[in-house]
Design an enzyme around this catalytic site. Sequence first.
Site, PDB file in Angstrom:
ATOM      1  N   GLY A 191      65.956  40.845  38.895  1.00 48.29           N
ATOM      2  CA  GLY A 191      64.934  40.485  39.864  1.00 48.29           C
ATOM      3  C   GLY A 191      65.083  41.259  41.160  1.00 48.29           C
ATOM      4  O   GLY A 191      66.194  41.647  41.541  1.00 48.29           O
ATOM      5  N   ALA A 192      63.944  41.501  41.804  1.00 50.01           N
ATOM      6  CA  ALA A 192      63.954  42.230  43.072  1.00 50.01           C
ATOM      7  C   ALA A 192      62.974  41.581  44.041  1.00 50.01           C
ATOM      8  O   ALA A 192      62.332  42.250  44.845  1.00 50.01           O
ATOM      9  CB  ALA A 192      63.608  43.695  42.836  1.00 50.01           C
ATOM     10  N   ASN A 221      64.884  30.546  56.077  1.00 55.45           N
ATOM     11  CA  ASN A 221      64.621  29.276  55.390  1.00 55.45           C
ATOM     12  C   ASN A 221      65.033  28.076  56.237  1.00 55.45           C
ATOM     13  O   ASN A 221      64.826  26.940  55.838  1.00 55.45           O
ATOM     14  CB  ASN A 221      65.330  29.225  54.021  1.00 55.45           C
ATOM     15  CG  ASN A 221      66.809  28.987  54.142  1.00 55.45           C
ATOM     16  OD1 ASN A 221      67.422  29.273  55.181  1.00 55.45           O
ATOM     17  ND2 ASN A 221      67.418  28.463  53.100  1.00 55.45           N
ATOM     18  N   ASN A 265      64.583  44.988  37.273  1.00 58.53           N
ATOM     19  CA  ASN A 265      63.386  44.214  37.587  1.00 58.53           C
ATOM     20  C   ASN A 265      62.219  44.711  36.756  1.00 58.53           C
ATOM     21  O   ASN A 265      62.139  45.899  36.450  1.00 58.53           O
ATOM     22  CB  ASN A 265      63.055  44.356  39.079  1.00 58.53           C
ATOM     23  CG  ASN A 265      61.983  43.376  39.516  1.00 58.53           C
ATOM     24  OD1 ASN A 265      62.125  42.163  39.329  1.00 58.53           O
ATOM     25  ND2 ASN A 265      60.896  43.885  40.082  1.00 58.53           N
ATOM     26  N   LYS A 324      58.495  32.183  53.919  1.00 59.39           N
ATOM     27  CA  LYS A 324      59.815  32.591  54.423  1.00 59.39           C
ATOM     28  C   LYS A 324      59.773  33.877  55.254  1.00 59.39           C
ATOM     29  O   LYS A 324      60.611  34.089  56.114  1.00 59.39           O
ATOM     30  CB  LYS A 324      60.797  32.766  53.257  1.00 59.39           C
ATOM     31  CG  LYS A 324      61.217  31.461  52.616  1.00 59.39           C
ATOM     32  CD  LYS A 324      62.276  31.711  51.554  1.00 59.39           C
ATOM     33  CE  LYS A 324      62.666  30.423  50.857  1.00 59.39           C
ATOM     34  NZ  LYS A 324      63.859  30.578  50.039  1.00 59.39           N
ATOM     35  N   SER A 334      59.713  19.831  45.740  1.00 62.13           N
ATOM     36  CA  SER A 334      60.955  20.071  46.483  1.00 62.13           C
ATOM     37  C   SER A 334      61.964  18.926  46.374  1.00 62.13           C
ATOM     38  O   SER A 334      61.630  17.751  46.562  1.00 62.13           O
ATOM     39  CB  SER A 334      60.634  20.299  47.962  1.00 62.13           C
ATOM     40  OG  SER A 334      61.836  20.459  48.672  1.00 62.13           O
ATOM     41  N   SER A 378      64.601  18.978  48.349  1.00 61.00           N
ATOM     42  CA  SER A 378      65.304  18.970  49.642  1.00 61.00           C
ATOM     43  C   SER A 378      65.320  17.602  50.329  1.00 61.00           C
ATOM     44  O   SER A 378      66.356  17.218  50.884  1.00 61.00           O
ATOM     45  CB  SER A 378      64.705  20.034  50.575  1.00 61.00           C
ATOM     46  OG  SER A 378      64.966  21.309  50.049  1.00 61.00           O
ATOM     47  N   ASP A 410      70.177  30.906  52.054  1.00 58.59           N
ATOM     48  CA  ASP A 410      70.066  31.017  50.592  1.00 58.59           C
ATOM     49  C   ASP A 410      71.229  31.791  49.965  1.00 58.59           C
ATOM     50  O   ASP A 410      71.812  31.366  48.969  1.00 58.59           O
ATOM     51  CB  ASP A 410      68.751  31.716  50.201  1.00 58.59           C
ATOM     52  CG  ASP A 410      67.543  30.817  50.392  1.00 58.59           C
ATOM     53  OD1 ASP A 410      67.701  29.589  50.303  1.00 58.59           O
ATOM     54  OD2 ASP A 410      66.443  31.340  50.620  1.00 58.59           O
TER      55      ASP A 410
HETATM   56  P1  ATR Z   1      61.283  34.819  44.876  1.00 56.32           P
HETATM   57  O1  ATR Z   1      61.232  34.730  46.383  1.00 56.32           O
HETATM   58  O2  ATR Z   1      61.434  33.489  44.192  1.00 56.32           O
HETATM   59  O3  ATR Z   1      62.276  35.822  44.400  1.00 56.32           O
HETATM   60  P2  ATR Z   1      59.174  36.711  44.424  1.00 56.32           P
HETATM   61  O4  ATR Z   1      59.540  37.457  45.653  1.00 56.32           O
HETATM   62  O5  ATR Z   1      57.722  36.508  44.108  1.00 56.32           O
HETATM   63  O6  ATR Z   1      59.800  35.260  44.431  1.00 56.32           O
HETATM   64  O7  ATR Z   1      59.887  37.432  43.167  1.00 56.32           O
HETATM   65  C1  ATR Z   1      59.725  36.987  41.870  1.00 56.32           C
HETATM   66  C2  ATR Z   1      60.659  37.773  40.960  1.00 56.32           C
HETATM   67  O8  ATR Z   1      60.521  37.266  39.627  1.00 56.32           O
HETATM   68  C3  ATR Z   1      60.358  39.250  40.884  1.00 56.32           C
HETATM   69  O9  ATR Z   1      61.534  39.946  40.607  1.00 56.32           O
HETATM   70  C4  ATR Z   1      59.382  39.294  39.685  1.00 56.32           C
HETATM   71  O10 ATR Z   1      59.289  40.545  39.057  1.00 56.32           O
HETATM   72  P3  ATR Z   1      58.163  41.604  39.507  1.00 56.32           P
HETATM   73  O11 ATR Z   1      58.707  42.263  40.731  1.00 56.32           O
HETATM   74  O12 ATR Z   1      58.036  42.531  38.359  1.00 56.32           O
HETATM   75  O13 ATR Z   1      56.918  40.817  39.774  1.00 56.32           O
HETATM   76  C5  ATR Z   1      60.058  38.315  38.773  1.00 56.32           C
HETATM   77  N1  ATR Z   1      59.142  37.759  37.776  1.00 56.32           N
HETATM   78  C6  ATR Z   1      58.232  36.794  37.948  1.00 56.32           C
HETATM   79  N2  ATR Z   1      57.585  36.527  36.793  1.00 56.32           N
HETATM   80  C7  ATR Z   1      58.124  37.360  35.862  1.00 56.32           C
HETATM   81  C8  ATR Z   1      57.895  37.578  34.461  1.00 56.32           C
HETATM   82  N3  ATR Z   1      56.971  36.893  33.785  1.00 56.32           N
HETATM   83  N4  ATR Z   1      58.641  38.505  33.837  1.00 56.32           N
HETATM   84  C9  ATR Z   1      59.569  39.205  34.500  1.00 56.32           C
HETATM   85  N5  ATR Z   1      59.849  39.053  35.819  1.00 56.32           N
HETATM   86  C10 ATR Z   1      59.125  38.146  36.481  1.00 56.32           C
END
Ligand code: ATR
Length: 277
Positions: free
Chosen positions: A125-126, A85, A149, A64, A13, A15, A100
């Site tokens: 991403g989701a 957070n 995603n 979180k 971190s 922070s 965030d």
């Molecule tokens: P954060 O809070 O950092 O967003 P998270 O909730 O675990 O962490 O989400 C991680 C994100 O990164 C998700 O969108 C994940 O995709 P999946 O929903 O398919 O898991 C994405 N992610 C992590 N590793 C990945 C990879 N190797 N390829 C593609 N997407 C990845």
Amino acid sequence: MTLFVIGKPINHSLSPVIHNFWIKKYQIGLEYRKMEVDKESLPSLIEKVRKKEITGLNVTLPYKKDIIKYVDEISDTAKDIGAINTIFLKKNKVYGENTDGIGFTNALEKQAKFNFNDKSIYVLGAGGASYGIISELIRKKVQTIYVANRTKQKTIQLIDYFKRKDKSLNFKFADWENLSPNSDVDLIINTTSFGMMENEFLEINIKNLKDTLILVDIIYNPKETELLKFFRKKGFFCMNGLSMLIEQAAVSFEHWFNISIGNKEIEEVKKICEKSY
Ligand code: ATR
């Protein structure tokens, strides 16, 4: 009295570097530390905030969401995101906030002079980070939000989640297997952790993109992911996640100390952070 960032792992971190710089600058006489904690210690930490033994907390992965059940109240933003957070005592209640999303939009507005109103945004991403950013994009009244995603089901869940709050939102499903944003897209955001490891390159078809497009990868370590490198070489305005990290910290700092961090102090701390990793 102290402040902590709590999570597991927490060693990485930045922070403490950010907050201790501002704490010193404003002669607040406290220390901000990192603390690796187990899930079981969350309630006792909240009690310490209640008893004013701890001035404030930042919460990072993986707590979180989990920590919400221990605080007394959370902000509307935190409700939208379903995660907090930042924690502090407000009118004798332990209050949870999420900075965030606003950290992200502040960074874009300041560093890239980006105006979100009516823009089309392509979000990769989701996960938790995506929810935080999208909730703020909605507040800023963007035109369209595309979401792609790796796990399709999570994209569907995310779109359903926000649509349930407001049916009129303009979400579009984008295919992770074929990332090919249209010419209406103004901003692409990578909120996934893909790109943190060496040689992880996310392929995005750039043939339709407008020249003014901005790419943000919220990863800040490495400083430049392969995705950022590719877009920079193609001449697009690019930004990593460090500004977002510092801006979200500035909003937390204001909650704790009622001190608004100016652009100069943001830039000062950015230079220090850049040298520290
Ligand atoms: P954060 O809070 O950092 O967003 P998270 O909730 O675990 O962490 O989400 C991680 C994100 O990164 C998700 O969108 C994940 O995709 P999946 O929903 O398919 O898991 C994405 N992610 C992590 N590793 C990945 C990879 N190797 N390829 C593609 N997407 C990845």
